[in-house]
Motif scaffolding. Structure first.
Motif, short mmCIF file in Angstrom:
data_model
loop_
_atom_site.label_atom_id
_atom_site.label_comp_id
_atom_site.label_asym_id
_atom_site.label_seq_id
_atom_site.Cartn_x
_atom_site.Cartn_y
_atom_site.Cartn_z
N LYS A 66 0.83 -1.21 0.00
CA LYS A 66 0.00 0.00 0.00
C LYS A 66 0.86 1.26 0.00
O LYS A 66 0.60 2.21 -0.73
N GLU A 67 1.90 1.25 0.84
CA GLU A 67 2.80 2.41 0.91
C GLU A 67 3.54 2.59 -0.41
O GLU A 67 3.69 3.72 -0.90
N GLY A 68 4.00 1.48 -0.99
CA GLY A 68 4.71 1.57 -2.27
C GLY A 68 3.83 2.13 -3.37
O GLY A 68 4.25 3.00 -4.13
N SER A 69 2.60 1.64 -3.46
CA SER A 69 1.66 2.12 -4.46
C SER A 69 1.37 3.61 -4.27
O SER A 69 1.34 4.39 -5.22
N HIS A 70 1.18 4.00 -3.01
CA HIS A 70 0.89 5.41 -2.69
C HIS A 70 2.07 6.30 -3.09
O HIS A 70 1.88 7.37 -3.67
N ASN A 71 3.28 5.87 -2.78
CA ASN A 71 4.47 6.67 -3.11
C ASN A 71 4.61 6.84 -4.62
O ASN A 71 4.93 7.93 -5.10
N CYS A 72 4.36 5.77 -5.37
CA CYS A 72 4.44 5.85 -6.83
C CYS A 72 3.40 6.84 -7.37
O CYS A 72 3.70 7.67 -8.25
N GLU A 73 2.18 6.75 -6.85
CA GLU A 73 1.11 7.65 -7.29
C GLU A 73 1.44 9.10 -6.98
O GLU A 73 1.24 10.00 -7.80
N GLU A 74 1.94 9.33 -5.76
CA GLU A 74 2.32 10.69 -5.35
C GLU A 74 3.44 11.24 -6.23
O GLU A 74 3.42 12.41 -6.63
N ASN A 75 4.43 10.42 -6.50
CA ASN A 75 5.55 10.89 -7.31
C ASN A 75 5.15 11.16 -8.75
O ASN A 75 5.66 12.09 -9.39
N LEU A 76 4.23 10.36 -9.28
CA LEU A 76 3.70 10.64 -10.62
C LEU A 76 2.99 11.98 -10.65
O LEU A 76 3.15 12.77 -11.59
N ARG A 77 2.20 12.25 -9.61
CA ARG A 77 1.50 13.55 -9.52
C ARG A 77 2.50 14.70 -9.45
O ARG A 77 2.36 15.73 -10.13
N LYS A 78 3.54 14.53 -8.63
CA LYS A 78 4.54 15.59 -8.47
C LYS A 78 5.29 15.85 -9.77
O LYS A 78 5.56 17.01 -10.12
N ILE A 79 5.61 14.80 -10.50
CA ILE A 79 6.30 14.98 -11.78
C ILE A 79 5.43 15.76 -12.76
O ILE A 79 5.90 16.67 -13.45
N GLU A 80 4.14 15.43 -12.80
CA GLU A 80 3.21 16.15 -13.69
C GLU A 80 3.12 17.62 -13.31
O GLU A 80 2.97 18.49 -14.17
N GLU A 81 3.24 17.92 -12.02
CA GLU A 81 3.13 19.31 -11.53
C GLU A 81 4.48 20.03 -11.53
O GLU A 81 4.56 21.20 -11.14
N GLY A 82 5.54 19.33 -11.94
CA GLY A 82 6.85 19.95 -11.97
C GLY A 82 7.52 20.05 -10.61
O GLY A 82 8.50 20.78 -10.44
N ASP A 83 7.01 19.30 -9.64
CA ASP A 83 7.59 19.30 -8.29
C ASP A 83 8.53 18.11 -8.18
O ASP A 83 8.11 16.96 -8.16
N MET A 84 9.84 18.40 -8.09
CA MET A 84 10.82 17.31 -8.07
C MET A 84 11.25 16.91 -6.67
O MET A 84 12.22 16.18 -6.49
N GLU A 85 10.52 17.35 -5.66
CA GLU A 85 10.76 16.89 -4.28
C GLU A 85 10.00 15.58 -4.09
O GLU A 85 8.95 15.52 -3.45
N LEU A 86 10.55 14.54 -4.68
CA LEU A 86 9.84 13.27 -4.71
C LEU A 86 9.97 12.51 -3.39
O LEU A 86 10.92 12.70 -2.62
N ASN A 87 8.98 11.64 -3.14
CA ASN A 87 9.09 10.72 -2.00
C ASN A 87 10.24 9.75 -2.28
O ASN A 87 10.27 9.09 -3.31
N VAL A 88 11.16 9.69 -1.35
CA VAL A 88 12.37 8.91 -1.57
C VAL A 88 12.20 7.53 -0.96
O VAL A 88 11.88 7.39 0.23
N PRO A 89 12.43 6.46 -1.75
CA PRO A 89 12.43 5.12 -1.15
C PRO A 89 13.53 5.02 -0.09
O PRO A 89 14.50 5.78 -0.12
N ILE A 90 13.37 4.11 0.84
CA ILE A 90 14.38 3.92 1.90
C ILE A 90 15.72 3.61 1.24
O ILE A 90 15.83 2.70 0.45
N LEU A 91 16.74 4.38 1.61
CA LEU A 91 18.02 4.25 0.95
C LEU A 91 19.08 3.61 1.83
O LEU A 91 20.25 3.65 1.54
N ASN A 92 18.69 3.01 2.97
CA ASN A 92 19.72 2.37 3.80
C ASN A 92 19.42 0.90 4.01
O ASN A 92 19.97 0.30 4.89
#
Length: 338
Positions: A312-338
């Motif tokens: 659910k969290e993964g799907s939500h993050n993908c959806e949010e990042n798609l919306r942000k890209i369409e709006e020109g907002d590059m402050e994307l939700n970052v997957p866990i990097l550690n």
């Protein structure tokens, strides 16, 4: 007919026709060995569940049956853990531990201690209370104190506990000590686990140079061993470091290989996590079309998987990042990097 079909076709009636106990145990040994092979290649529980049905009705004697049941539960517990079914994994591993304790020989007590370590490992995935993890590791240390490999493995899981509790410096010190001992003892699987946690420690500290070095060592070892599961995880982990170092093309090469390997061994959740991370890497390097394709594909795959908090969290993050890209907002939700 493949090997799994042959083993799953073994019937209680056909075993009863084997008059020698040794012949029956050879069948069980072969089935269990193949189940462990599947654990390292492509997960599956069918043979193990079938073994749990066969063993109690066999003619190998009560003590031997209890020991085989315990060993099957260890393998099944590790298999469930690998498949993300952590509660089922705990049930199996506790059953194994209790049976080994009941058997009570020195060898069985060592297996009981090792089972406790596997439960502790599974508790980390379940985000259990840290004291429960520490208690299991401490108990295992007592049970494994006379076994060099067991003692070194207990030290590994103590280091994992320290990592879990964010005592990172202490974790690194403990893990390096465990790695050195396990390396001398030839315990390659456990050395891999040590190196994985060492990599995660440096990632948490944000020490990019040390993180990169540890990640490369982990990747080289996994490729030397040649097990797809290990290579896929090492590639995924090292790609995260490359993203943090803004080496996006390097990260994407590793992610493509990792996704391919995860899909090949039947781990779709790990594959889609890699795809989500690829979407982030594409976006950060300025390839917005590639990012959108990756995120859309990842979202669909998350939605197609069994619903969990993770999917659910993964799907939500993908959806949010798609919306942000369409709006020109590059402050994307970052997957866990550690």
């Amino acid at each position: 007919m493949n090997i799994q079909a042959i083993f799953c076709g073994v019937k209680t009636e056909s075993l009863s026709e084997l008059t020698l106990v040794e012949s029956v145990t050879k069948v069980f040994d072969a089935m269990l060995a193949f189940a462990w092979y599947q654990f390292w290649t492509k997960g599956g529980t069918d043979i193990l569940i079938h073994l749990l049905e066969l063993v109690p009705s066999s003619n190998i004697g009560e003590e031997s049956a209890l020991r085989y049941t315990a060993e099957v539960h260890v393998c099944l517990g590790r298999m469930y853990c690998r498949l993300g079914r952590y509660q089922k994994a705990c049930e199996c591993l506790w059953n194994a531990r209790n049976n080994f304790i009941k058997l009570g020989t020195p060898t069985d007590r060592i297996r009981a201690g090792e089972s406790a370590l596997y439960v502790a490992d599974t508790y980390i995935y379940l985000q259990a209370d840290g004291m429960d993890i520490f208690s299991l590791v401490s108990q295992a240390q007592k049970e494994l104190k006379d076994d060099p490999k067991g003692s070194a493995r207990a030290l590994l899981y103590l280091g994992a506990y320290y990592w879990y509790e964010k005592m990172t410096d202490k974790a690194l010190e403990t893990l390096e000590c465990a790695r050195e001992s396990l390396d001398k003892l030839g315990c390659t699987v456990d050395v891999m686990a040590c190196r994985t946690y060492i990599t995660r420690c440096y990632a948490r500290q944000g020490k990019l140079e040390e993180w990169s070095k540890a990640g490369k060592e982990l990747l080289h070892l996994s490729m030397w061993v040649g097990v797809d599961d290990w290579m896929a995880n090492a590639l995924l982990r090292h790609s995260r470091c490359s993203i943090r170092m803004e080496k996006y093309d390097d990260a994407l090469v590793m992610l493509r290989s990792s996704i391919f390997l995860f899909n090949g061994i039947g781990l779709p959740l790990e594959a889609v996590e890699g795809l989500e991370l690829a979407g982030y890497a594409y976006a950060k390097k300025g390839d917005l079309l590639g990012a959108k394709i990756a995120y859309k594909t990842a979202k669909k795959q998350y939605d197609d998987l069994k619903e969990t908090s993770q999917t659910k969290e993964g799907s939500h993050n993908c959806e949010e990042n798609l919306r942000k890209i369409e709006e020109g907002d590059m402050e994307l939700n970052v997957p866990i990097l550690n």
